[in-house]
Design an enzyme around this catalytic site. Structure first.
Site, mmCIF file in Angstrom:
data_model
loop_
_atom_site.group_PDB
_atom_site.id
_atom_site.type_symbol
_atom_site.label_atom_id
_atom_site.label_comp_id
_atom_site.label_asym_id
_atom_site.label_seq_id
_atom_site.Cartn_x
_atom_site.Cartn_y
_atom_site.Cartn_z
ATOM 1 N N LYS A 174 -15.498 -11.456 -22.499
ATOM 2 C CA LYS A 174 -14.742 -12.982 -22.688
ATOM 3 C C LYS A 174 -15.734 -13.895 -22.879
ATOM 4 C CE LYS A 174 -12.657 -15.769 -19.616
ATOM 5 N NZ LYS A 174 -12.225 -16.463 -18.894
ATOM 6 N N LYS A 225 -18.451 -20.056 -20.267
ATOM 7 C CA LYS A 225 -19.665 -20.529 -20.075
ATOM 8 C C LYS A 225 -20.499 -20.057 -19.196
ATOM 9 C CE LYS A 225 -19.829 -24.547 -18.204
ATOM 10 N NZ LYS A 225 -20.430 -25.657 -17.414
ATOM 11 N N LYS A 284 -14.642 -16.955 -9.782
ATOM 12 C CA LYS A 284 -15.384 -18.127 -9.606
ATOM 13 C C LYS A 284 -16.452 -18.135 -8.739
ATOM 14 C CE LYS A 284 -12.693 -21.510 -12.342
ATOM 15 N NZ LYS A 284 -11.381 -22.503 -12.299
HETATM 16 P P1 TYM Z 1 -10.329 -24.167 -19.362
HETATM 17 O O1 TYM Z 1 -10.684 -25.521 -19.396
HETATM 18 O O2 TYM Z 1 -11.201 -22.863 -18.801
HETATM 19 O O3 TYM Z 1 -10.139 -23.505 -20.826
HETATM 20 C C1 TYM Z 1 -9.112 -24.079 -21.882
HETATM 21 C C2 TYM Z 1 -8.279 -23.291 -22.364
HETATM 22 O O4 TYM Z 1 -9.192 -22.431 -23.198
HETATM 23 C C3 TYM Z 1 -8.738 -20.896 -23.046
HETATM 24 N N1 TYM Z 1 -9.953 -20.178 -22.803
HETATM 25 C C4 TYM Z 1 -9.788 -19.044 -23.969
HETATM 26 N N2 TYM Z 1 -9.112 -18.346 -24.706
HETATM 27 C C5 TYM Z 1 -9.371 -17.177 -25.119
HETATM 28 N N3 TYM Z 1 -10.553 -16.522 -25.092
HETATM 29 C C6 TYM Z 1 -11.385 -17.274 -24.319
HETATM 30 N N4 TYM Z 1 -12.837 -16.585 -24.003
HETATM 31 C C7 TYM Z 1 -11.224 -18.247 -23.638
HETATM 32 N N5 TYM Z 1 -11.990 -19.163 -22.813
HETATM 33 C C8 TYM Z 1 -11.022 -20.246 -22.414
HETATM 34 C C9 TYM Z 1 -8.094 -21.087 -21.631
HETATM 35 O O5 TYM Z 1 -7.107 -19.912 -21.277
HETATM 36 C C10 TYM Z 1 -7.382 -22.438 -21.566
HETATM 37 O O6 TYM Z 1 -6.105 -22.259 -22.206
HETATM 38 N N6 TYM Z 1 -7.109 -24.395 -15.548
HETATM 39 C C11 TYM Z 1 -7.136 -24.660 -16.911
HETATM 40 C C12 TYM Z 1 -7.151 -26.204 -17.073
HETATM 41 C C13 TYM Z 1 -5.689 -26.678 -16.896
HETATM 42 C C14 TYM Z 1 -4.465 -26.556 -17.411
HETATM 43 C C15 TYM Z 1 -3.462 -27.200 -16.616
HETATM 44 C C16 TYM Z 1 -3.933 -25.652 -18.434
HETATM 45 C C17 TYM Z 1 -5.640 -27.443 -15.880
HETATM 46 N N7 TYM Z 1 -4.132 -27.884 -15.455
HETATM 47 C C18 TYM Z 1 -2.260 -26.946 -16.827
HETATM 48 C C19 TYM Z 1 -2.794 -25.564 -18.767
HETATM 49 C C20 TYM Z 1 -1.709 -26.302 -18.001
HETATM 50 C C21 TYM Z 1 -8.685 -24.330 -17.366
HETATM 51 O O7 TYM Z 1 -9.488 -24.083 -16.496
HETATM 52 O O8 TYM Z 1 -8.823 -24.051 -18.622
#
Ligand code: TYM
Length: 321
Positions: free
Chosen positions: A190, A193, A110
């Protein structure tokens, strides 16, 4: 089985979010006691515009419901409606070794992508651990990029149990689907955004066409066979096409005689067809804002009841209150 996962409301959802997490989460709501939430505390590490954050939260709620999340089968809520997450996060942070957080890839990625290195961003995995541990979750469906965070959560839970008593917190397990663990973007990296390579879940038809027809390809002539390895067209097509159509596209790559323009048109059609029913449902939900408010209010109440119990247990164990 208690299932839990969250998504950040940091912009429009993309199909990496859908195939990496949402699709599995929607299936899992049939199999256990599922808790899904909108991680707005987490998004504060990158969005400092109150109006924008609120509108992202609303869009995410509508999008997730349109994709098939059923509030009758799971608890769906906004993280900040359950402030107990933050209190648990503080307690966890007092046993979390600095080195554990310093090793987190996501923090380094990040910063490399221009997000300001605040304390909140650094402590992000501790809040995520609180999100998971406060619901005594067994299973956390996520994409591969979140695997390390779930492992950190386990380490923090182990530390808490060693310090304050075995069995205080439950150790969760990440659930990652191998075939969709890392959904590639338009450029093959990957989908994310921050890489500007996404296909949004609710992309307008004209924008979708522009993005798919604009995928960069090599200059292999139409008649020649084309590389199957590393093709983002094929990787994306696999997600949205039937297995038979996918196999046909693989064969057409191997045999030659079909151009990239044709492959892109097939990908465009399959993507539109796959998501068409979600678009209809989304329009219906958008027309009923009170429904979304009700779902989130009811979800918050149910989630909070569980979170309060765990927090009371932790406060008792550590000597607070
Ligand atoms: P976030 O919001 O970045 O993404 C949400 C979910 O989408 C998955 N993801 C992907 N999977 C496969 N290929 C991709 N290109 C891809 N881009 C995103 C992410 O792995 C995720 O599962 N920290 C977390 C949010 C969170 C969370 C939690 C998740 C906060 N607390 C507790 C689980 C449990 C996040 O930023 O996900």
């Amino acid at each position: 089985m208690r299932i839990l996962s969250g998504l950040q409301p940091s912009g429009r959802l993309h199909i990496g979010n859908y195939f990496g997490m949402m699709q599995a989460a929607i299936h899992l709501q049939e199999e256990g006691d599922a808790y899904y939430f909108i991680a707005d505390y987490h998004s504060l590490t990158s969005i400092h515009d109150g109006k924008l954050l609120r509108s992202h939260v609303r869009d995410l709620a509508i999008d997730f419901l349109a994709c098939g999340l059923d509030p009758a089968k799971c608890v769906f809520f906004r993280q900040s409606d359950v402030p107990e997450h933050c209190e648990l996060s503080w307690v966890l942070s007092t046993v979390t070794p600095m080195g554990l957080l310093e090793r987190c890839h996501s923090y380094k990625d990040k910063i490399a992508n221009g997000i300001k290195p605040s304390h909140g961003l650094f402590a992000y995995p501790v809040l995520m651990a609180a999100d998971i541990l406060i619901y005594d979750a067994d299973v956390v469906p996520v994409g591969r990029d979140q695997k390390q965070h779930v492992e950190v959560t386990r380490d923090i839970a182990i530390k808490m149990n060693e310090t304050f008593g075995e069995g205080l917190l439950k150790l969760p397990t990440p659930r990652i689907r191998e075939d969709t663990a890392v959904v590639p973007g338009l450029d093959g990296q990957k989908m994310s955004k921050s890489y500007h390579n996404t296909i949004q879940l609710f992309e307008e038809p004209a924008a979708l066409k522009k993005k798919i027809m604009g995928i960069k390809t090599d200059s292999t002539p139409v008649e020649a066979p084309k590389a199957v390895e590393g093709s983002s067209i094929l990787a994306l097509y696999k997600l949205v096409a039937s297995p038979a159509d996918y196999d046909r596209m693989v064969q057409d790559h191997l045999n030659g005689g079909v151009g990239y323009g044709d492959f892109k048109k097939r990908l465009l059609q399959a993507t539109s067809d796959f998501f068409a029913p979600f678009h209809e449902k989304r329009a219906a939900i958008t027309a009923d804002p009170a429904y979304v408010d009700r779902v989130l209010a009811e979800g918050a109440e149910k989630a909070r009841a569980v979170a309060r119990k765990t927090l009371a247990r932790v406060r008792e164990a550590v000597g607070l209150g």
